[in-house]
Motif scaffolding. Structure first.
Motif, short mmCIF file in Angstrom:
data_model
loop_
_atom_site.label_atom_id
_atom_site.label_comp_id
_atom_site.label_asym_id
_atom_site.label_seq_id
_atom_site.Cartn_x
_atom_site.Cartn_y
_atom_site.Cartn_z
N LYS A 293 0.82 -1.22 0.00
CA LYS A 293 0.00 0.00 0.00
C LYS A 293 0.85 1.27 0.00
O LYS A 293 0.51 2.26 0.62
N TRP A 294 1.98 1.22 -0.71
CA TRP A 294 2.84 2.40 -0.86
C TRP A 294 2.35 3.23 -2.03
O TRP A 294 1.90 2.70 -3.04
N SER A 295 2.48 4.52 -1.90
CA SER A 295 2.12 5.42 -2.99
C SER A 295 3.15 5.29 -4.11
O SER A 295 4.35 5.15 -3.86
N TYR A 296 2.67 5.38 -5.34
CA TYR A 296 3.57 5.34 -6.49
C TYR A 296 4.23 6.69 -6.74
O TYR A 296 5.24 6.76 -7.45
N ALA A 297 3.69 7.76 -6.21
CA ALA A 297 4.14 9.11 -6.52
C ALA A 297 5.64 9.33 -6.29
O ALA A 297 6.33 9.84 -7.17
N PRO A 298 6.20 8.97 -5.13
CA PRO A 298 7.63 9.25 -4.94
C PRO A 298 8.54 8.51 -5.93
O PRO A 298 9.59 9.01 -6.30
N PHE A 299 8.10 7.35 -6.36
CA PHE A 299 8.92 6.58 -7.30
C PHE A 299 8.87 7.17 -8.70
O PHE A 299 9.88 7.18 -9.42
N TYR A 300 7.71 7.67 -9.09
CA TYR A 300 7.63 8.38 -10.36
C TYR A 300 8.43 9.68 -10.31
O TYR A 300 9.07 10.06 -11.29
N PHE A 301 8.42 10.34 -9.17
CA PHE A 301 9.21 11.56 -9.02
C PHE A 301 10.70 11.23 -9.13
O PHE A 301 11.45 11.92 -9.83
N PHE A 302 11.13 10.18 -8.45
CA PHE A 302 12.53 9.77 -8.50
C PHE A 302 12.94 9.44 -9.93
O PHE A 302 14.01 9.84 -10.39
N ALA A 303 12.09 8.70 -10.64
CA ALA A 303 12.39 8.35 -12.04
C ALA A 303 12.43 9.60 -12.91
O ALA A 303 13.30 9.73 -13.78
N GLY A 304 11.53 10.55 -12.66
CA GLY A 304 11.52 11.80 -13.43
C GLY A 304 12.79 12.60 -13.21
O GLY A 304 13.37 13.12 -14.16
N VAL A 305 13.24 12.68 -11.97
CA VAL A 305 14.49 13.41 -11.69
C VAL A 305 15.67 12.69 -12.32
O VAL A 305 16.56 13.32 -12.89
N GLY A 306 15.67 11.35 -12.27
CA GLY A 306 16.75 10.59 -12.91
C GLY A 306 16.79 10.84 -14.41
O GLY A 306 17.87 11.02 -14.99
N LEU A 307 15.64 10.89 -15.04
CA LEU A 307 15.59 11.17 -16.48
C LEU A 307 15.95 12.62 -16.78
O LEU A 307 16.56 12.91 -17.81
N LEU A 308 15.60 13.53 -15.89
CA LEU A 308 16.01 14.93 -16.06
C LEU A 308 17.53 15.05 -15.98
O LEU A 308 18.15 15.73 -16.82
N LEU A 309 18.14 14.36 -15.03
CA LEU A 309 19.60 14.38 -14.92
C LEU A 309 20.24 13.75 -16.16
O LEU A 309 21.26 14.24 -16.66
N LEU A 310 19.65 12.66 -16.65
CA LEU A 310 20.15 12.04 -17.87
C LEU A 310 20.04 13.01 -19.05
O LEU A 310 20.98 13.13 -19.85
N SER A 311 18.92 13.71 -19.15
CA SER A 311 18.73 14.68 -20.23
C SER A 311 19.79 15.77 -20.17
O SER A 311 20.38 16.15 -21.19
N ILE A 312 20.04 16.28 -18.97
CA ILE A 312 21.08 17.31 -18.81
C ILE A 312 22.44 16.76 -19.20
O ILE A 312 23.22 17.42 -19.90
N GLU A 313 22.72 15.54 -18.78
CA GLU A 313 24.01 14.91 -19.13
C GLU A 313 24.16 14.78 -20.64
O GLU A 313 25.22 15.06 -21.20
#
Length: 179
Positions: free
Chosen positions: A131-151
């Protein structure tokens, strides 16, 4: 060029920190798997929700490591055809492919943040067992992809600088490693 190198150094510190989080996620995956198998075979009582925990840890590991692996030139490349081209053409093709990868990473990042916002607005939708929320994991993935995009954008800029000024960049580092 000096400003770009300064920006790259500051960005890499952030990316390295995110990579450490990914490495901790990997360690926790290994530890959880070991403990779960131990509990299952010796006590006939596996950890409840271990499969869900593994999925969430996989997200942390994968998206935490993306930008740092791109920054270290460790992304998978297949150069069976480009190896036959001259160095300038290889640099140009690498830049074009990196631009295409950057566009894909940005689009994926946008979708991750869209999903994050969806789960923030719909807090009752949670994982089935823990019963964990999915929101923090989507946020973490979004930040990871943002960092990848910047890289990837930084890599494109460094490749352009290498093509124009004949300075060493990621493109040239990989060529010298191939030779």
């Amino acid at each position: 060029m000096k400003k770009l190198n300064c920006i790259t150094e500051k960005y890499r510190k952030i990316s390295d920190a995110y990579g450490i989080i990914g490495a901790v996620g990997l360690f926790l995956m290994v530890a959880l798997t070991f403990i779960d198998v131990f509990m299952r075979y010796f006590f006939k009582n596996p950890i409840t929700g271990s499969q869900e925990m593994m999925q969430f840890l996989m997200i942390i590991t994968m998206y935490g490591a993306m930008a740092i692996s791109a920054g270290n030139g460790m992304l998978l490349t297949v150069d069976a055809f480009t190896r036959k081209f001259n160095p300038t053409l290889r640099k140009f093709l690498r830049m074009i492919f990196t631009v295409m990868c950057t566009i894909c990473a940005i689009l994926m990042c946008e979708k991750m943040f869209e999903q994050f916002w969806y789960y923030v607005q719909n807090p009752l939708q949670r994982s089935s067992i823990l019963k964990w929320s999915y929101a923090p994991f989507y946020f973490f993935a979004g930040v990871g992809l943002l960092l990848l995009s910047i890289e990837l954008v930084l890599e494109v800029l460094l490749c352009i600088a290498a093509l124009c000024n004949h300075t060493e960049s990621v493109c040239e580092k990989e060529e010298s490693a191939d030779d």
